[in-house]
Structures are given as C-alpha cells and as structure tokens.
Design a protein around this motif. Sequence first.
Motif, PDB file in Angstrom:
ATOM      1  N   ILE A  31      10.668   9.371 -15.535  1.00  0.00           N
ATOM      2  CA  ILE A  31      10.792   9.092 -17.442  1.00  0.00           C
ATOM      3  C   ILE A  31       9.933   8.269 -17.490  1.00  0.00           C
ATOM      4  CG2 ILE A  31      13.591   9.354 -17.123  1.00  0.00           C
ATOM      5  CD1 ILE A  31      14.367   6.491 -17.001  1.00  0.00           C
ATOM      6  N   GLY A  32       8.820   8.540 -17.243  1.00  0.00           N
ATOM      7  CA  GLY A  32       7.834   7.806 -17.667  1.00  0.00           C
ATOM      8  C   GLY A  32       7.366   6.383 -16.922  1.00  0.00           C
ATOM      9  N   ILE A  33       7.681   6.371 -16.092  1.00  0.00           N
ATOM     10  CA  ILE A  33       7.697   4.488 -15.571  1.00  0.00           C
ATOM     11  C   ILE A  33       6.973   4.851 -14.576  1.00  0.00           C
ATOM     12  CG2 ILE A  33       8.718   2.864 -13.814  1.00  0.00           C
ATOM     13  CD1 ILE A  33      11.417   3.552 -16.092  1.00  0.00           C
ATOM     14  N   PRO A  34       5.817   4.369 -14.268  1.00  0.00           N
ATOM     15  CA  PRO A  34       4.900   4.863 -13.313  1.00  0.00           C
ATOM     16  C   PRO A  34       5.620   4.201 -11.934  1.00  0.00           C
ATOM     17  CG  PRO A  34       3.797   3.743 -15.030  1.00  0.00           C
ATOM     18  CD  PRO A  34       5.017   4.106 -15.196  1.00  0.00           C
ATOM     19  N   PHE A  35       5.383   5.193 -10.671  1.00  0.00           N
ATOM     20  CA  PHE A  35       5.658   4.986  -9.076  1.00  0.00           C
ATOM     21  C   PHE A  35       6.091   3.449  -9.040  1.00  0.00           C
ATOM     22  CE2 PHE A  35       5.750   5.020  -4.474  1.00  0.00           C
ATOM     23  CZ  PHE A  35       7.387   5.596  -4.306  1.00  0.00           C
ATOM     24  N   ASN A  85       0.909  -1.776   0.103  1.00  0.00           N
ATOM     25  CA  ASN A  85       0.076  -0.316  -0.009  1.00  0.00           C
ATOM     26  C   ASN A  85       0.863   0.987  -0.168  1.00  0.00           C
ATOM     27  OD1 ASN A  85      -2.438  -1.606  -0.219  1.00  0.00           O
ATOM     28  ND2 ASN A  85      -2.515  -1.137   2.322  1.00  0.00           N
ATOM     29  N   SER A  86       2.369   0.583   0.863  1.00  0.00           N
ATOM     30  CA  SER A  86       2.569   2.124   0.780  1.00  0.00           C
ATOM     31  C   SER A  86       3.285   2.799  -0.903  1.00  0.00           C
ATOM     32  CB  SER A  86       3.680   2.317   1.246  1.00  0.00           C
ATOM     33  OG  SER A  86       5.506   1.210   0.473  1.00  0.00           O
ATOM     34  N   TYR A  87       3.555   1.564  -2.230  1.00  0.00           N
ATOM     35  CA  TYR A  87       3.961   2.272  -3.377  1.00  0.00           C
ATOM     36  C   TYR A  87       2.814   1.568  -4.620  1.00  0.00           C
ATOM     37  CZ  TYR A  87       5.652  -3.192  -3.337  1.00  0.00           C
ATOM     38  OH  TYR A  87       5.379  -3.877  -3.280  1.00  0.00           O
ATOM     39  N   ALA A  88       2.205   1.293  -4.210  1.00  0.00           N
ATOM     40  CA  ALA A  88       1.048   0.893  -5.019  1.00  0.00           C
ATOM     41  C   ALA A  88      -0.007   2.004  -5.696  1.00  0.00           C
ATOM     42  CB  ALA A  88       0.069   0.032  -4.347  1.00  0.00           C
ATOM     43  N   ARG A  89       0.432   3.088  -6.684  1.00  0.00           N
ATOM     44  CA  ARG A  89      -0.209   4.072  -7.175  1.00  0.00           C
ATOM     45  C   ARG A  89       0.665   4.449  -8.540  1.00  0.00           C
ATOM     46  NH1 ARG A  89       2.596   6.078  -1.630  1.00  0.00           N
ATOM     47  NH2 ARG A  89       4.039   7.424  -2.817  1.00  0.00           N
ATOM     48  N   LEU A  90       0.180   4.895  -9.529  1.00  0.00           N
ATOM     49  CA  LEU A  90       1.087   5.731  -9.985  1.00  0.00           C
ATOM     50  C   LEU A  90       2.182   6.543 -10.256  1.00  0.00           C
ATOM     51  CD1 LEU A  90      -1.784   5.642 -13.184  1.00  0.00           C
ATOM     52  CD2 LEU A  90      -0.235   4.006 -12.442  1.00  0.00           C
TER      53      LEU A  90
END
Length: 119
Positions: free
Chosen positions: A56-60, A46-51
């Motif tokens: 450089i165009g790569i989602p988080f 849940n800490s990194y489940a976002r865009l």
Amino acid sequence: MADTAPSAPLSGPPPAPAVGLPVITPTRVVCGILLLAPFVALFWVNSYARLRPAFIGIPFFYWYQLLWVIVSGVFTGGAYLLIRREEARRRADPPPGAGNGSSGADGGTDGAPTEGAGR
C-alpha cells in the motif's frame, strides 16, 4: 597480606543433586525459539534492507519491521501460554520420590533413623 586457609577441610563426596523434573524441556526450547526469532529476523538487516515489494505504498523496509511488531506479540503470548501450561503441569505432578509417604529425611517410613544413619 596473609594467606587464609579454608576454615574446615572438605570431607567426603559432595551431596547428590536432588532428583526432580528436568529444567530444559521441549516446551522451553520451543519458547526460547519463539522469543529468539524476532531478534534474529530484525538484527539481520540485509534480509529486508530494500524498497520492494511495497505494501500500500509503504516500502518493504518499513512494513516488514511493523509486521514483526505484531508477530513478536503473538510469539511472546504463545511462549507465555506454553510456560504457564508447563508450570501448572509441574505443580500437579510432583517429582519422583516426593509425597510417597516417607516422613524421614533418610527415606524411612516411620521417621525413625535407619541403621547407619547419621555417620
């Protein structure tokens, strides 16, 4: 089935543990934290489940995980070096009581049993 009794009754107190260097040291605690951090960081989805923020165009979500591949390697290498340094120090510094000139198991200096030994 027949109950089996112990072959020899226990007599006397248990032997005292050998006195030596502690097993848990601050260095080993730091190494444990270094090795545990990547697991905690990546299992907490849940800490990194976002865009966003994108890099450089790569989602988080993706670049965060790839960054942890590099960070994990650095942490593992650091833990390895810390443990090697501690083990070298342990080999260089014998525990108290080791190598103090006593040749007998009872702590005597000439290897002969002392009074009351062997009871």
